[in-house]
Design a protein around this motif. Structure first.
Motif, short mmCIF file in Angstrom:
data_model
loop_
_atom_site.label_atom_id
_atom_site.label_comp_id
_atom_site.label_asym_id
_atom_site.label_seq_id
_atom_site.Cartn_x
_atom_site.Cartn_y
_atom_site.Cartn_z
N LYS A 127 34.79 -22.93 -14.56
CA LYS A 127 34.38 -22.61 -15.94
C LYS A 127 35.55 -22.02 -16.73
CE LYS A 127 29.94 -23.52 -15.81
NZ LYS A 127 29.32 -24.53 -16.65
N ILE A 128 36.32 -21.14 -16.09
CA ILE A 128 37.49 -20.55 -16.76
C ILE A 128 38.49 -21.65 -17.11
CG2 ILE A 128 39.50 -19.05 -16.41
CD1 ILE A 128 37.63 -17.22 -14.74
N LYS A 129 38.72 -22.55 -16.18
CA LYS A 129 39.67 -23.66 -16.41
C LYS A 129 39.21 -24.52 -17.59
CE LYS A 129 41.48 -27.77 -14.16
NZ LYS A 129 41.36 -28.63 -12.98
N LYS A 130 37.92 -24.86 -17.62
CA LYS A 130 37.39 -25.69 -18.71
C LYS A 130 37.53 -24.98 -20.05
CE LYS A 130 35.46 -29.15 -18.45
NZ LYS A 130 35.97 -30.50 -18.67
N VAL A 131 37.20 -23.71 -20.10
CA VAL A 131 37.31 -22.95 -21.35
C VAL A 131 38.77 -22.87 -21.77
CG1 VAL A 131 37.04 -20.66 -22.37
CG2 VAL A 131 35.18 -21.65 -21.05
N SER A 132 39.68 -22.66 -20.82
CA SER A 132 41.11 -22.59 -21.15
C SER A 132 41.59 -23.90 -21.76
CB SER A 132 41.93 -22.28 -19.89
OG SER A 132 41.59 -21.01 -19.40
N GLN A 133 41.16 -25.02 -21.19
CA GLN A 133 41.56 -26.32 -21.74
C GLN A 133 41.01 -26.51 -23.14
OE1 GLN A 133 40.00 -28.93 -18.72
NE2 GLN A 133 41.79 -28.68 -17.39
N ILE A 134 39.80 -26.10 -23.36
CA ILE A 134 39.19 -26.22 -24.68
C ILE A 134 39.94 -25.35 -25.68
CG2 ILE A 134 37.11 -25.71 -26.03
CD1 ILE A 134 35.52 -26.38 -23.42
N ILE A 135 40.24 -24.12 -25.30
CA ILE A 135 40.95 -23.21 -26.20
C ILE A 135 42.33 -23.77 -26.54
CG2 ILE A 135 42.04 -20.93 -26.35
CD1 ILE A 135 39.60 -19.85 -24.78
N GLN A 136 43.02 -24.33 -25.57
CA GLN A 136 44.34 -24.92 -25.84
C GLN A 136 44.23 -26.08 -26.83
OE1 GLN A 136 46.18 -25.92 -22.10
NE2 GLN A 136 46.27 -23.79 -21.44
N ARG A 137 43.19 -26.91 -26.67
CA ARG A 137 43.01 -28.07 -27.56
C ARG A 137 42.70 -27.66 -28.99
NH1 ARG A 137 39.20 -30.43 -24.16
NH2 ARG A 137 37.68 -30.12 -25.78
N ILE A 138 41.98 -26.60 -29.15
CA ILE A 138 41.52 -26.25 -30.50
C ILE A 138 42.14 -24.96 -31.02
CG2 ILE A 138 39.35 -27.50 -30.29
CD1 ILE A 138 38.00 -24.93 -29.47
N TRP A 139 43.27 -24.59 -30.48
CA TRP A 139 43.93 -23.33 -30.80
C TRP A 139 44.11 -23.15 -32.30
CZ3 TRP A 139 44.66 -19.24 -27.84
CH2 TRP A 139 45.52 -18.23 -28.31
N LYS A 140 44.45 -24.20 -32.99
CA LYS A 140 44.79 -24.09 -34.41
C LYS A 140 43.56 -24.15 -35.32
CE LYS A 140 49.39 -25.72 -33.69
NZ LYS A 140 50.37 -26.74 -33.81
N LYS A 141 42.40 -24.37 -34.75
CA LYS A 141 41.19 -24.40 -35.56
C LYS A 141 40.72 -22.98 -35.85
CE LYS A 141 39.55 -28.79 -33.76
NZ LYS A 141 38.46 -29.48 -33.13
N SER A 142 39.80 -22.86 -36.74
CA SER A 142 39.26 -21.53 -37.06
C SER A 142 38.49 -20.97 -35.86
CB SER A 142 38.34 -21.61 -38.27
OG SER A 142 37.13 -22.25 -37.90
N ILE A 143 38.34 -19.68 -35.83
CA ILE A 143 37.62 -19.03 -34.74
C ILE A 143 36.19 -19.55 -34.67
CG2 ILE A 143 36.69 -16.82 -33.95
CD1 ILE A 143 39.24 -15.51 -34.97
N GLN A 144 35.58 -19.74 -35.81
CA GLN A 144 34.20 -20.22 -35.83
C GLN A 144 34.10 -21.60 -35.18
OE1 GLN A 144 32.50 -20.73 -39.71
NE2 GLN A 144 30.45 -21.03 -38.92
#
Length: 154
Positions: A127-144
Motif C-alpha cells: 500500500k505504501i509503495k502504491k501511494v508513493s507511485q501515485i504521489i510521484q505521478r501527480i506531484w505537480k497537481k493540486s493537493i485536492q
C-alpha cells in the motif's frame, strides 16, 4: 402532562425489532465487529470492566443465535488474549462461548525471519509503495486532486 425523553435501554426492544426487520429485507450477510473494547478499561474500575466484558460476551452469543437465520449474520467481539485469559479465570462458564467461536490472530509469526516478510507487513508495504507511485505521478497537481486520485486508486 410532561414529555420525558426515553432512556436508551428502554428503546432497546424497538431498536432490535427495527434492526431485525432491516436484516430480513437485506440481501447481504452482515458481520458487526466490536473492536478496541479494551479501551473501556481506562475509564472504569477493573470489576466494572470485567462485568461489562462478560455481559458483552453473553449478549453477543445470545444475539448470534437469533441473527444466524439472517444469512448467517453475526456479531464478532475482538479481545486481546490477556483479557480473554482474565475473563476465563473469572467465569468458567464463559469458556464455552469464547472457545466455540474463537479465532486467534498471530500478528507476529515467528516463521518469518524478517518482519517485512510477514503477510500483514507485505500488505502494508504494498500500500505504501502504491501511494508513493501515485504521489510521484501527480506531484505537480493540486493537493485536492492528489487526495482524490489517491482515494480513488484504492
Amino acid at each position: 402532562m410532561s414529555k420525558r425523553r426515553a432512556i436508551y435501554y428502554e428503546e432497546q426492544p424497538n431498536l432490535k425489532k427495527l434492526v431485525f426487520e432491516l436484516l430480513k429485507k437485506s440481501k447481504q450477510k452482515i458481520i458487526l465487529f466490536y473492536d478496541d473494547m479494551d479501551q473501556f478499561e481506562e475509564f472504569m474500575d477493573l470489576l466494572s470492566f470485567k462485568s461489562l466484558m462478560k455481559h458483552m460476551i453473553y449478549s453477543a452469543d445470545k444475539l448470534n443465535h437469533e441473527l444466524y437465520s439472517f444469512k448467517s449474520s453475526k456479531i464478532c467481539l475482538v479481545f486481546r488474549e490477556d483479557i480473554v485469559e482474565m475473563m476465563n479465570a473469572q467465569a468458567n462458564n464463559l469458556n464455552k462461548q469464547i472457545t466455540d467461536s474463537k479465532v486467534e490472530i498471530s500478528w507476529f509469526d515467528t516463521a518469518y525471519s524478517e518482519p517485512w516478510e510477514h503477510p500483514l507487513m507485505q500488505m502494508i508495504l504494498y500500500k505504501i509503495k502504491k501511494v508513493s507511485q501515485i504521489i510521484q505521478r501527480i506531484w505537480k497537481k493540486s493537493i485536492q486532486k492528489c487526495l482524490i486520485e489517491m482515494y480513488l486508486s484504492f
